[in-house]
Write a protein that holds these residues in place. Structure first.
Motif, PDB file in Angstrom:
ATOM      1  N   LYS A   1       0.859  -1.210  -0.025  1.00  0.00           N
ATOM      2  CA  LYS A   1      -0.151   0.007  -0.165  1.00  0.00           C
ATOM      3  C   LYS A   1       0.912   1.266  -0.142  1.00  0.00           C
ATOM      4  CE  LYS A   1      -3.807  -1.904   2.469  1.00  0.00           C
ATOM      5  NZ  LYS A   1      -4.812  -2.161   3.483  1.00  0.00           N
ATOM      6  N   GLY A   2       0.384   2.279  -0.389  1.00  0.00           N
ATOM      7  CA  GLY A   2       0.990   3.671  -0.334  1.00  0.00           C
ATOM      8  C   GLY A   2       2.050   3.784  -1.658  1.00  0.00           C
ATOM      9  N   VAL A   3       2.784   4.718  -1.415  1.00  0.00           N
ATOM     10  CA  VAL A   3       3.752   5.200  -2.459  1.00  0.00           C
ATOM     11  C   VAL A   3       4.903   3.954  -2.554  1.00  0.00           C
ATOM     12  CG1 VAL A   3       3.579   7.669  -2.169  1.00  0.00           C
ATOM     13  CG2 VAL A   3       5.188   6.410  -0.780  1.00  0.00           C
ATOM     14  N   LYS A   4       4.967   2.977  -1.626  1.00  0.00           N
ATOM     15  CA  LYS A   4       5.840   1.946  -1.703  1.00  0.00           C
ATOM     16  C   LYS A   4       5.612   1.019  -2.836  1.00  0.00           C
ATOM     17  CE  LYS A   4       7.943   2.776   2.922  1.00  0.00           C
ATOM     18  NZ  LYS A   4       8.386   2.078   4.204  1.00  0.00           N
ATOM     19  N   GLY A   5       4.358   0.930  -3.074  1.00  0.00           N
ATOM     20  CA  GLY A   5       3.675   0.008  -4.092  1.00  0.00           C
ATOM     21  C   GLY A   5       3.384   0.386  -5.526  1.00  0.00           C
ATOM     22  N   ILE A   6       4.203   1.512  -5.774  1.00  0.00           N
ATOM     23  CA  ILE A   6       4.024   2.151  -7.238  1.00  0.00           C
ATOM     24  C   ILE A   6       5.035   1.960  -8.211  1.00  0.00           C
ATOM     25  CG2 ILE A   6       3.872   4.342  -8.477  1.00  0.00           C
ATOM     26  CD1 ILE A   6       2.634   5.549  -6.072  1.00  0.00           C
ATOM     27  N   SER A   7       4.699   1.291  -9.295  1.00  0.00           N
ATOM     28  CA  SER A   7       5.710   1.008 -10.299  1.00  0.00           C
ATOM     29  C   SER A   7       5.433   1.995 -11.524  1.00  0.00           C
ATOM     30  CB  SER A   7       5.427  -0.633 -10.724  1.00  0.00           C
ATOM     31  OG  SER A   7       5.663  -1.223  -9.840  1.00  0.00           O
ATOM     32  N   LEU A   8       6.443   1.909 -12.492  1.00  0.00           N
ATOM     33  CA  LEU A   8       6.410   2.780 -13.608  1.00  0.00           C
ATOM     34  C   LEU A   8       6.345   2.041 -14.894  1.00  0.00           C
ATOM     35  CD1 LEU A   8       6.688   5.766 -14.716  1.00  0.00           C
ATOM     36  CD2 LEU A   8       9.242   5.554 -14.856  1.00  0.00           C
ATOM     37  N   PHE A   9       5.797   2.219 -15.691  1.00  0.00           N
ATOM     38  CA  PHE A   9       5.216   1.374 -16.871  1.00  0.00           C
ATOM     39  C   PHE A   9       5.523   2.433 -18.366  1.00  0.00           C
ATOM     40  CE2 PHE A   9       3.473  -0.524 -13.625  1.00  0.00           C
ATOM     41  CZ  PHE A   9       3.938  -1.784 -13.590  1.00  0.00           C
ATOM     42  N   LEU A  10       6.284   1.954 -19.407  1.00  0.00           N
ATOM     43  CA  LEU A  10       6.246   2.399 -20.423  1.00  0.00           C
ATOM     44  C   LEU A  10       5.175   1.948 -21.508  1.00  0.00           C
ATOM     45  CD1 LEU A  10       9.505   3.213 -22.754  1.00  0.00           C
ATOM     46  CD2 LEU A  10       7.407   2.380 -23.769  1.00  0.00           C
ATOM     47  N   VAL A  11       4.281   2.888 -21.895  1.00  0.00           N
ATOM     48  CA  VAL A  11       3.058   2.449 -22.650  1.00  0.00           C
ATOM     49  C   VAL A  11       3.016   3.308 -23.965  1.00  0.00           C
ATOM     50  CG1 VAL A  11       0.617   2.195 -22.388  1.00  0.00           C
ATOM     51  CG2 VAL A  11       2.050   2.219 -20.317  1.00  0.00           C
TER      52      VAL A  11
END
Length: 586
Positions: free
Chosen positions: A221-231
């Motif tokens: 949860k929170g900002v520790k669970g954010i990933s970045l994707f190239l779309v």
């Protein structure tokens, strides 16, 4: 609309006489660059900004962008200007040479960025975000993704975006809900909605590369669970060219107060195919590569608007005849004197000039520090990183605050004419406002400065920054200027050290005042340094203007620091004393 002319004389003074970039390039190992080459780059950039981009500004604001059949069309001439831009290599200035970039020092590229912001902020925005996307892909993406996308992003054949904000998640990315489902082929299915996406769609390029923050199914949860994707807008075929349309679409174009010619889109992702950039759940760290660059670039937007407004106001004040000067007739052959002879108009023009030239100096000082961080290693690189981290929220916030203040003065100098669209000054004021809001509001920048960059670092970043400014003061030859600048830095250190003992609520309550206090102090040091360098230069007009504008800044603008200093010391009790219900008229 004001006729924009790039301030070449000021750029040349700052780079050659003030920052001594020939010596700077030799010291950092960038021997291929010198003032002659950089000035030629700036001359060509000025020609493009003045003749190609600036004439589109007023018409672009009037025409705006349209969305029809799922496709965005930008104002007439914008796409052709972009084609000219990439054909001449401007988009590749800072790019990795392994993928076709020119790898210029930042100090050579930043003046071009200012010119473009002054000439046409709406047009500049898409190129700015592409540059930021290039940084993220270059630093964090896999070699396979770099090989597929980086060369065409650097050249500008494709553009890039940054997709953070959602309707319920603005600055608080912990509330982000866009999902990323792993697929058997190693890609991810991205589903969610993003808002406020600059350049989300347009008619400039054959593909658009979206960098999207999303959550994996098992993410914390929170900002520790954010990933970045190239779309990408279009998936690539076997030849690496845009092929099948990806499962994403433009929901609408935001109807905005300003930057009307920039396509700010609502983006819908319906299982769109994307690829992970960086490690799982480390998306925010990856995105900060973009965000920190974008925050400085947004500060440059404030500077660009300030310069455009100042130029417009100055030209009008010289032409507009209105009554007589209070110190006697100045234009006896005319029915009245120009309003530039009125002391109150002079006050506004000098305020514009002092902030525009002071913020330009701050921007180029920042760019020089970026050069050092880029080319150096070890302790010198770490020190430069600390200075950049500390100055980033100051550049973003203060330069955009001053951009709006200067634009406001520009409207005021024009009087009633400034309020109508015909003259273009009200557009500058409308366009300036957004820079205080996006890439983290200025209030958030202030909290970042005082919370993360000052107190959390134990003052390390502030002291690194102060040490670099001490180098400027040590080089001042005039005794009175040098002592005055040193006194400013000594006071700043004392105030900063005192904040280290504040309670968390008092730190938060002092945030905006501390950022502005620090900014006025640092601009004061820059002005003392510039005035001293100008006197030792070979341009008498620059010298006289710098010395007198420095005097104006010290006497009339620097005292604002004392108001902010007083507010820093009173604590947050009065801010927190009013109960939520007491804000209403009960």
């Amino acid at each position: 609309m004001p006729t924009y002319k790039a301030p070449m004389a000021d750029f040349q003074f700052l780079l050659k006489d003030w920052l001594n970039i020939n010596e700077h390039y030799q010291r950092i190992g960038a021997e291929d660059y010198d003032t002659e080459l950089v000035f030629e780059i700036m001359a060509q950039g000025a020609k493009f900004a003045e003749e190609v981009v600036a004439p589109l500004n007023r018409e672009g604001d009037e025409e705006g962008c349209t969305l029809a059949n799922g496709k965005v069309t930008t104002p007439h001439g914008f796409a052709q200007a972009y084609a000219d831009y990439i054909q001449n290599g401007w988009n590749a200035m800072l790019g990795n040479p392994e993928f076709g970039g020119q790898d210029l020092p930042y100090s050579a590229a930043v003046p071009i960025h200012e010119m473009l912001n002054s000439a046409n902020l709406s047009w500049r925005l898409t190129t700015m975000l592409t540059e930021s996307a290039v940084l993220a892909v270059n630093k964090h993406a896999t070699k396979a993704l770099q090989d597929q996308y980086l060369e065409k992003l650097i050249s500008g054949e494709w553009t890039g975006t940054m997709n953070l904000t959602e309707p319920q998640a603005g600055s608080d990315l912990a509330l982000l809900t866009t999902k990323a489902e792993p697929q058997a082929d190693g890609s991810y299915a991205i589903t969610g909605n993003k808002i406020f996406i600059t350049g989300g769609d347009h008619d400039w390029t054959s593909n658009i590369v979206h960098l999207v923050l999303a959550r994996l199914p098992d993410a914390p949860k929170g900002v520790k669970g954010i990933s970045l994707f190239l779309v990408p807008k279009f998936l690539l075929d076997e030849n690496g060219e845009p092929g099948q349309a990806n499962a994403l679409s433009v929901g609408s174009i935001e109807k905005k107060m300003g930057i009307k010619a920039s396509p700010t889109c609502v983006m819908n992702y319906d299982g769109a195919k994307g690829w992970l950039v960086g490690d799982e759940n480390q998306g925010l760290a990856c995105m900060f590569t973009m965000m920190n660059d974008a925050r400085f670039q947004v500060g440059m937007q404030g500077l660009g608007i300030a310069e455009a407004s100042y130029q417009g106001a100055l030209a009008y004040a010289r032409d507009r005849l209105q009554s007589r000067a209070p110190y006697g007739v100045q234009q006896p052959d005319a029915k009245a004197d120009s309003i530039i002879h009125q002391p109150d108009v002079r006050r506004m023009l000098l305020t514009q000039k002092a902030f525009a030239e002071g913020c330009r100096a701050l921007a180029l000082f920042y760019a020089k520090t970026m050069d050092i961080e880029k080319y150096s290693s070890g302790e010198e690189k770490t020190n430069a990183e600390h200075v950049l981290q500390y100055l980033t929220p100051i550049c973003k916030s203060f330069m955009t605050e001053m951009g709006l203040e200067v634009a406001n003065h520009g409207v005021q100098v024009f009087g009633g004419h400034g309020y109508v669209r015909e003259w273009g000054m009200e557009q500058l004021m409308r366009d300036a406002k957004i820079a205080q809001l996006y890439e983290g509001t200025n209030g958030i920048q202030a909290v970042d400065l005082i919370g993360r960059k000052l107190t959390r670092s134990g003052g390390t970043m502030m002291r690194a920054t102060r040490a670099e400014f001490i180098k400027l003061t040590d080089a001042i030859e005039d005794d009175s200027r040098r002592v005055a600048a040193q006194d400013l830095l000594a006071e700043w250190l004392e105030v900063s050290d005192n904040i280290m003992s504040f309670s968390p609520e008092d730190v938060a309550g002092a945030a905006c005042d501390y950022l502005n206090y620090s900014s006025y102090i640092l601009l004061g040091v820059l002005w003392y340094s510039m005035a001293d360098a100008a006197v030792r230069g070979d341009n008498a007009a620059i010298a006289a203007g710098k010395v007198k504008t420095c005097d104006f800044y010290i006497k009339r603008l620097l005292p604002r620091k004392d108001m902010h200093k007083a507010s820093i010391t009173v604590g947050a009790d009065d801010l927190l004393a009013v109960d939520d219900r007491e804000f209403d008229y009960l």
